[in-house]
Every structure is written in structure tokens, then in C-alpha cells.
Design a protein around this motif. Structure first.
Motif, PDB file in Angstrom:
ATOM      1  N   PRO A 637       0.846  -1.203   0.000  1.00 51.49           N
ATOM      2  CA  PRO A 637       0.000   0.000   0.000  1.00 51.49           C
ATOM      3  C   PRO A 637       0.880   1.251   0.000  1.00 51.49           C
ATOM      4  CG  PRO A 637       0.043  -0.982   2.184  1.00 51.49           C
ATOM      5  CD  PRO A 637       0.764  -1.944   1.277  1.00 51.49           C
ATOM      6  N   PRO A 638       0.320   2.411  -0.366  1.00 47.42           N
ATOM      7  CA  PRO A 638       1.130   3.649  -0.421  1.00 47.42           C
ATOM      8  C   PRO A 638       1.778   4.012   0.909  1.00 47.42           C
ATOM      9  CG  PRO A 638      -0.946   3.958  -1.567  1.00 47.42           C
ATOM     10  CD  PRO A 638      -1.040   2.637  -0.897  1.00 47.42           C
ATOM     11  N   THR A 639       1.115   3.715   2.023  1.00 44.45           N
ATOM     12  CA  THR A 639       1.675   4.077   3.336  1.00 44.45           C
ATOM     13  C   THR A 639       2.973   3.331   3.620  1.00 44.45           C
ATOM     14  OG1 THR A 639       0.236   2.407   4.344  1.00 44.45           O
ATOM     15  CG2 THR A 639      -0.570   4.675   4.283  1.00 44.45           C
ATOM     16  N   ILE A 640       3.101   2.097   3.077  1.00 48.63           N
ATOM     17  CA  ILE A 640       4.338   1.318   3.276  1.00 48.63           C
ATOM     18  C   ILE A 640       5.357   1.665   2.197  1.00 48.63           C
ATOM     19  CG2 ILE A 640       5.288  -1.017   3.286  1.00 48.63           C
ATOM     20  CD1 ILE A 640       2.736  -1.987   4.551  1.00 48.63           C
ATOM     21  N   GLU A 642       5.931   4.432   0.652  1.00 45.70           N
ATOM     22  CA  GLU A 642       6.621   5.707   0.834  1.00 45.70           C
ATOM     23  C   GLU A 642       7.649   5.660   1.970  1.00 45.70           C
ATOM     24  OE1 GLU A 642       3.250   7.808   3.717  1.00 45.70           O
ATOM     25  OE2 GLU A 642       3.480   8.453   1.634  1.00 45.70           O
ATOM     26  N   ARG A 643       7.627   4.587   2.806  1.00 43.95           N
ATOM     27  CA  ARG A 643       8.596   4.457   3.900  1.00 43.95           C
ATOM     28  C   ARG A 643       9.555   3.294   3.705  1.00 43.95           C
ATOM     29  NH1 ARG A 643       5.996   4.170   9.582  1.00 43.95           N
ATOM     30  NH2 ARG A 643       8.213   4.437  10.077  1.00 43.95           N
ATOM     31  N   ASP A 646      13.191   3.834   4.628  1.00 43.02           N
ATOM     32  CA  ASP A 646      13.516   4.320   5.966  1.00 43.02           C
ATOM     33  C   ASP A 646      14.296   3.257   6.734  1.00 43.02           C
ATOM     34  OD1 ASP A 646      12.117   6.523   5.290  1.00 43.02           O
ATOM     35  OD2 ASP A 646      10.386   6.131   6.584  1.00 43.02           O
ATOM     36  N   THR A 651       8.116  -4.855   7.770  1.00 38.63           N
ATOM     37  CA  THR A 651       6.815  -5.471   8.056  1.00 38.63           C
ATOM     38  C   THR A 651       6.979  -6.854   8.663  1.00 38.63           C
ATOM     39  OG1 THR A 651       6.744  -6.347   5.793  1.00 38.63           O
ATOM     40  CG2 THR A 651       5.713  -4.203   6.179  1.00 38.63           C
ATOM     41  N   GLU A 683      -0.857  -2.910  -4.637  1.00 36.07           N
ATOM     42  CA  GLU A 683      -1.303  -4.129  -3.966  1.00 36.07           C
ATOM     43  C   GLU A 683      -1.945  -5.086  -4.967  1.00 36.07           C
ATOM     44  OE1 GLU A 683      -2.637  -3.865   0.419  1.00 36.07           O
ATOM     45  OE2 GLU A 683      -3.455  -2.050  -0.522  1.00 36.07           O
TER      46      GLU A 683
END
Length: 702
Positions: A637-640, A642-643, A646, A651, A683
Motif C-alpha cells: 500500500p502507499p503508506t508502506i 513511501e517508507r 527508511d 513489516t 497491492e
């Protein structure tokens, strides 16, 4: 007094009429004369230009006629330029267009061709003046100006030879007739304009003075007629105040139908209103006292001498005046004020003197000392009482009790001081914790470096494990083949000893031996290739050196070491790269990047799935080598997504994931290889990494 007033107003009105007339005469005179001068100057200069243009036009007419041989059809027409010039000179020599106007012709050498005023100067140079002429003319200036511009208007000062102080303003208009090289010039003196203006101005001034005299006579008659009714009216209204104070009525018997009658009617109404106003004023004074009594602050009204006129009960209570009257008392005698800083006494009367003629208010905090009881802290406001003419009539003193407010301010100051101390303590604690936090950050960076190194070693360990698994198969096959060859050799040796050798047996032995040797050689070569690839990749990952390498071959060697990890899940990996594509860069960084991407797909993208597909496309993008890595895993998903780069983001926390794999890839691409990396993931579709690696020249890194 009436006679004096009457004379005064008559003189004023007559003076106004006289001054108005004088101003009008001055305006007419000083506006008309400059306009007349300007008009005459434009008329004279227009005449000059017309005369010169006419002469030049005739010259041009003759010049064109001579060229066209007009004398053939007109016998009187000049046959040559010389005849035409002479004809023009004869015409201009007798031309008179004004008393003070002169016309002359110069050639471009500065010699006089035509000079009717001084014929003896014709044919002579005028550059040094006019010789025996009466005055000096600026012929050189006229000549130079005409040569620069074909038409020119000059203004100059005419200077008499007998006196350098005798000057006259002249205007000269000149035009160059280029075919003959003649400069035709006409000039005029400003004296004839001045003479004309003087004559016209004298007549105008005489007429205006006559008009002014007649106007003064008429104005005096009008003033006398106007002031007679006003004088009668003034006699009747001069004692209105005394009559009203005595309660008597005032009768105004002027009943004219003009403005004076209207003024008398207005006076009658004014007297009636004054009587009403005086009654109302008394009522308002009583109402004012009632209003002052209802105000919560102390109010004291004093006159210009500082004597109390009015005050309300609040002021009486604050000062201890209850039960006595302090009207007409000096305010400084019954109201004691002290400065809060130096305890000096404050005088109200001195402020009254300072504020004479001033607007605005003065506010001051002081300590009020009543006759009995405790003192108060008060806010004293002094405001002037202004009459309609804006002159001070006295002072209003407003006294507000601020004792409680001052106590609250003192408490607030104490709280602020305590807050400052608490703030200083907090800042000291923050500084201490900042130092501790800085030390923690340093420790964290050191731990991160150690984890990155550990991750690199773990990657190398996985490489060793994969290579070991791959080498085990060819070496096992080779051992089996050698064992089989040893067995058939024993059988061959026994047959030789027993004499059972035959041609068919020998051929069979040779075929088995040849097949076994081929099998051993093939598997040993495969093991040697795997060891060589492992050796090169492991050295590249442990040493940060730049070299030129074939990208396709090197990526295939990296993938070969990762096949055991791919075989477990039946995953496939396809490499698309043109043959002979080379790159001068850090191969160890590239190996680490490919390894981490493949392992990330296996561990996170495919997870428990089997049959995953990975595609690595490499191509030259005109200066950069682009590595397009894709898998058909479960995506993010975009939330993962974009990070993903980091540090310590994973996950698989607690399931073997360190969160440093993709962070290492990001640093290797951007720092070690000086490139760029971009991630796209959806996804259920898969993940794509696009890596751009710049080409480097060997001498750039050396």
C-alpha cells in the motif's frame, strides 16, 4: 460708539472694494501684457519666416526653370543662374516689410551677397563684424546654425559699438538654399514690439484707473445706504444682556424688507431663545450635579485658579470631606497626593498652569492621603474644560481607586519572578537532557553502522550458503562417477588377470570410462565456475573498488549464487540485457543491491507463495545505465511504499526482518553509485524498482 462702528464698517467696505479693484487691474494688466507680447512676437517671427520662405521659393522656381529651359517658352525668363541671381537681388534690395526689419543674404563662405542696410559691405566677409557699421551682429553664429539646419530661428543680443552696455534683443530667421549656396536671413528688433506694448499698456492702464475711480464712488454710495439701517439696529440690541438680566423685554422696531429686516427678525428670535436658554441652563446645572453623584469615580471640577467648584460624593469619601463643604477651597489644600516613587507631594494647580491652551489629558498614579483612615493608591486624570473658543475654563480631576489592582499587579509580579526561576530550571534540565539525547543519537548511529555491517555480512553468509548448496550437486555427481569408474576398473583389472578380455568387453570398458570422465569433467567445470563466481562476488562485496565489468555476465553470476533461494519457492528470474554492455563502477555495490532486491521479493513480495516471477531489464539510457527490477508479488500500500527506504522499517518485525535491507540499497544507489532509485508498488500487482546508475570515466575516480 455707534458713529465709530459706522465709520469703521464703511472704511472696511470701501477698502475691500478698492483693493478688489486694484487686484483686478493688476491681474488684467499682468495677464494681458504678456499675452500681447507673445502674440506680437509670434506675428513678427511668422512674418520673418514668410519673407524668407518667399525669397527661397522664388530662387527654387528660377533654379528649376533654368534646368527645364523655361526661357524657350517665356522670353522674359532668365537664361542662366547668374541672371536669376541678379533678378532676385534686385527684387529683395527694394523689399521693405517693416521699419526695423532687415533682410540680407550670405554665401557659405560668410561673404555678404545682399545687405540693403549697408550696401558697401556686399562682397565682403562678415565674420569679423560689420566694420564701420553701428553695431555688431553675430553673422558667424547665423552662418553655422544655417549650415547645420536648413531652416533656423535665432535669438541674440544686438550690441552697439559705442557702448557695450547698449543691447537690444533681435530675432533672426535664416534658411539655406543649397543649390546656390546662399543663406537668406531676415531679422527684427524687439524694440518695435516693446514700443507697441508700451502704447497699448498705457491706454489700458488709463482706462482701468478711470473705471476704478468710478467704482469707488459708486461703492461709497452703496456702503452709506447699507450701513444706515444697521446703525439703527445696533442701537437697539447693544443692551440686550442688561435687559434680560433685569427681566425686561426688548423691542426691535426695525421692519425693513431687505437683509437688515431679516437680521432684525433674527435678533428678535434670538432674544426669545436666550431667555429660554438661561432657564434651561439652570436646570442643566442641577442635572449635571446629579450625574456626577451617580459616577463611581471621584470627580472634582476646579477653575483656572485651582478653586473647587463641584465634586461628587465619591470624591468626598476618598478625601475625607464628608460632613463639610470644600467649595471655593484651593484643591491642593484639601487633597493631598504623593508620588509613588519618591513620595513628593503632587500639586494639581501646577498642572492647571502647564495645560493652559493645551488639549488632551494627563494621567498619573499617586498615593491619596485622606484626613482620616488609611491611604489609597489612585489613578488621577486631569482634563481641561474647553469653551467654544477652545480656551481653558478650568480642569476636571478624575480620581479612581486602584489599590486592589496594584495589589494584584504586585502578586502577578511575584508569580512572574517565580515563573522565571522555574523557566531557568526547565532550561537547565532541557540542556542536560539534550546532551544525553545527543549521546544517545551518537550511540544509535554507531549501532546503525554496526547493524548495516551485520546486514552486509548476513548477505554474504546467505551467498556462501547458496553457493555451497549449488556446488554440492556437481561435486556429488563427480564423486558418484569416479566411484563407478573405480568399480568398472576393478572389474577390468580382474578380467585382465583371469584372461577373459575380449574385444567387445574392452570396447564396453572404454565407452564406460569415456562417459564417466565426461561426467566428472562437466561437473567439475560447473563447480569451478560456481566457485569463481562466488569468489568474484564475495570479493566485490567486501572491497569497495571500481573496475570495468560486463553487466550481463556479472548479474548472471550474482543470480547464480541466489538460485537456491529461488528454487525453494519455485520462483523464476529472467535477465534482459544486451551483450557487451559494460560499466565502470563499484561492482560490489551492484551485487549487494541485486541481492537485497531479490531477497526482499522472496521474503516479502512472494512470502508463502510459489511460482513468483522476477524480471531484471538493463539498458543504456544515453549516459545512464538503467536497471528495471520488477516482481509480481503481493505489492505494498502507499503508506508502506513511501517508507520502504527508511532505516529499521520492516513489516517482518520479530520474524527475522531487520529493516535495513532497502535502506542499504538506497544508500548504495545514491551515495556509493551516485545514482537514483524510485519505487512503485500496487497491492495485488507487484513492485517495481527503477535504478539509474551514471557512467563514470576511469580517470574521474582515480
Amino acid at each position: 460708539m455707534i458713529v465709530k462702528w459706522q465709520s469703521s464698517i464703511r472704511v472696511k467696505l470701501a477698502s475691500i472694494v478698492f483693493l478688489t479693484g486694484v487686484v483686478l487691474i493688476a491681474i488684467i494688466y499682468w495677464v494681458y501684457i504678456p499675452a500681447l507680447e507673445k502674440s506680437l512676437r509670434e506675428e513678427r517671427t511668422s512674418t520673418l519666416s514668410s519673407v524668407v520662405h518667399s525669397a527661397v521659393s522664388v530662387m527654387d522656381y528660377y533654379e528649376r526653370g533654368i534646368r527645364e529651359a523655361r526661357w524657350r517658352s517665356d522670353p522674359d525668363f532668365p537664361r542662366s543662374r547668374r541672371e536669376a541671381k541678379q533678378k532676385i537681388l534686385d527684387y529683395l534690395r527694394h523689399l521693405e516689410f517693416a521699419e526695423s526689419k532687415q533682410i540680407f543674404i550670405l554665401n557659405i563662405e560668410g561673404e555678404a551677397v545682399l545687405y540693403p542696410a549697408f550696401p558697401h559691405m556686399e562682397g565682403r566677409s562678415l565674420m569679423e563684424g560689420r566694420g564701420d557699421a553701428e553695431a555688431e551682429f553675430p553673422f558667424e553664429m547665423i552662418l553655422n546654425a544655417a549650415l547645420k539646419e536648413e531652416e533656423t530661428l535665432l535669438e541674440y543680443d544686438w550690441v552697439a559699438k559705442w557702448s557695450q552696455e547698449t543691447k537690444e534683443t533681435h530675432w533672426s530667421y535664416s534658411e539655406l538654399f543649397y543649390p546656390w549656396g546662399w543663406i537668406v536671413s531676415a531679422n527684427i528688433s524687439a524694440q518695435d514690439i516693446n514700443d507697441h506694448i508700451f502704447n497699448v499698456g498705457s491706454k489700458l492702464l488709463a482706462n482701468l484707473l478711470m473705471i476704478l475711480l468710478v467704482g469707488l464712488i459708486l461703492a461709497y454710495c452703496f456702503v452709506v445706504k447699507l450701513t444706515n439701517p444697521i446703525t439703527r439696529l445696533s442701537r437697539q440690541v447693544q443692551n440686550i444682556t442688561e435687559f434680560l438680566a433685569a427681566g425686561a423685554s426688548v423691542n426691535i422696531d426695525v421692519h425693513a424688507k431687505d437683509e437688515v429686516g431679516a437680521l432684525a427678525s433674527a435678533f428678535r428670535k434670538t432674544v426669545q431663545r436666550l431667555s429660554t436658554v438661561m432657564s434651561t441652563l439652570k436646570n442643566k446645572q442641577e442635572s449635571l450635579q446629579t450625574t456626577m453623584n451617580s459616577i463611581g469615580d471621584g470627580l472634582v471640577s476646579v477653575d483656572l485658579h485651582g478653586c473647587i467648584q463641584l465634586y461628587n460624593p465619591v470624591a468626598a469619601k476618598l478625601n475625607g470631606w464628608t460632613g463639610q463643604s470644600v467649595r471655593n477651597e484651593k484643591i491642593d489644600d484639601v487633597m493631598v497626593l504623593h508620588d509613588l516613587n519618591d513620595e513628593t507631594q503632587i500639586g494639581i494647580i501646577q498642572f492647571i498652569e502647564l495645560m493652559q491652551g493645551e488639549e488632551g489629558s494627563i494621567t498619573h498614579e499617586a498615593r491619596l492621603e485622606p484626613k482620616e483612615g488609611e491611604s489609597y493608591i489612585v489613578l488621577v486624570t486631569l482634563s481641561p474644560i474647553l469653551a467654544l473658543d477652545e480656551n481653558n475654563q478650568g480642569m476636571v480631576v478624575v480620581i479612581r481607586d486602584i489599590t486592589r489592582r496594584k495589589q494584584q499587579e504586585q502578586r502577578l509580579a511575584e508569580l512572574n519572578e517565580a515563573l522565571k526561576q522555574h523557566k531557568a530550571e526547565l532550561e537547565e534540565r532541557v540542556e542536560q537532557r539534550t546532551v544525553a539525547l545527543s549521546q544517545s543519537i551518537d550511540d544509535l548511529k554507531e549501532t546503525q553502522q554496526q547493524l548495516v555491517a551485520t546486514e552486509k555480512m548476513a548477505s554474504l553468509g546467505r551467498l556462501v550458503a547458496g553457493v555451497s548448496h549449488e556446488i554440492n550437486t556437481p561435486i556429488g555427481v563427480g564423486v558418484t562417477a569416479i566411484s563407478h569408474m573405480q568399480e568398472i576398473f576393478k572389474q577390468f583389472h580382474k578380467a585382465c588377470q583371469e584372461g577373459r578380455l575380449s574385444k567387445s568387453y574392452l570396447n564396453s570398458y572404454l565407452e564406460d570410462t569415456e562417459e564417466g570422465l565426461k561426467l566428472v569433467m562437466t561437473n567439475l567445470q560447473r563447480a569451478s565456475s560456481l566457485v569463481q563466481s562466488f569468489k568474484q562476488v564475495s570479493v566485490d562485496q567486501s572491497v569497495d573498488n571500481h573496475r570495468t565489468f560486463d553487466i550481463k555476465e556479472y548479474v548472471e553470476e550474482i543470480v547464480a549464487s541466489l538460485k537456491p533461494n529461488l528454487k525453494k519457492g519455485c520462483h523464476t528470474l529472467a535477465i534482459h540485457c544486451p551483450e557487451g554492455l559494460t560499466l565502470y563502477s563499484n561492482p560490489g555495490a551492484l551485487a549487494q543491491i541485486v541481492t537485497n532486491l531479490v531477497m526482499n521479493s522472496v521474503l516479502h513480495g512472494f512470502d508463502d507463495r510459489t511460482g513468483g516471477e522476477i524480471s531484471i531489464s538493463i539498458f543504456d539510457d544515453g549516459g545512464d545505465i538503467v536497471l528495471d527490477y520488477r516482481d509480481n508479488g503481493r505489492g505494498m500500500p502507499p503508506t508502506i511504499a513511501e517508507r520502504i527506504f527508511d532505516p529499521f522499517f520492516t513489516t517482518k518485525l520479530g520474524q527475522g526482518g531487520s529493516g535495513l535491507g532497502m535502506h542499504i540499497v538506497y544508500n548504495l544507489v545514491n551515495v556509493t553509485l551516485e545514482g537514483q532509485i524510485h519505487c512503485e508498488s500496487y497491492e495485488g500487482v507487484g513492485t517495481k524498482f527503477l535504478i539509474a546508475i551514471p557512467r563514470l570515466e576511469p580517470e574521474v575516480v582515480a
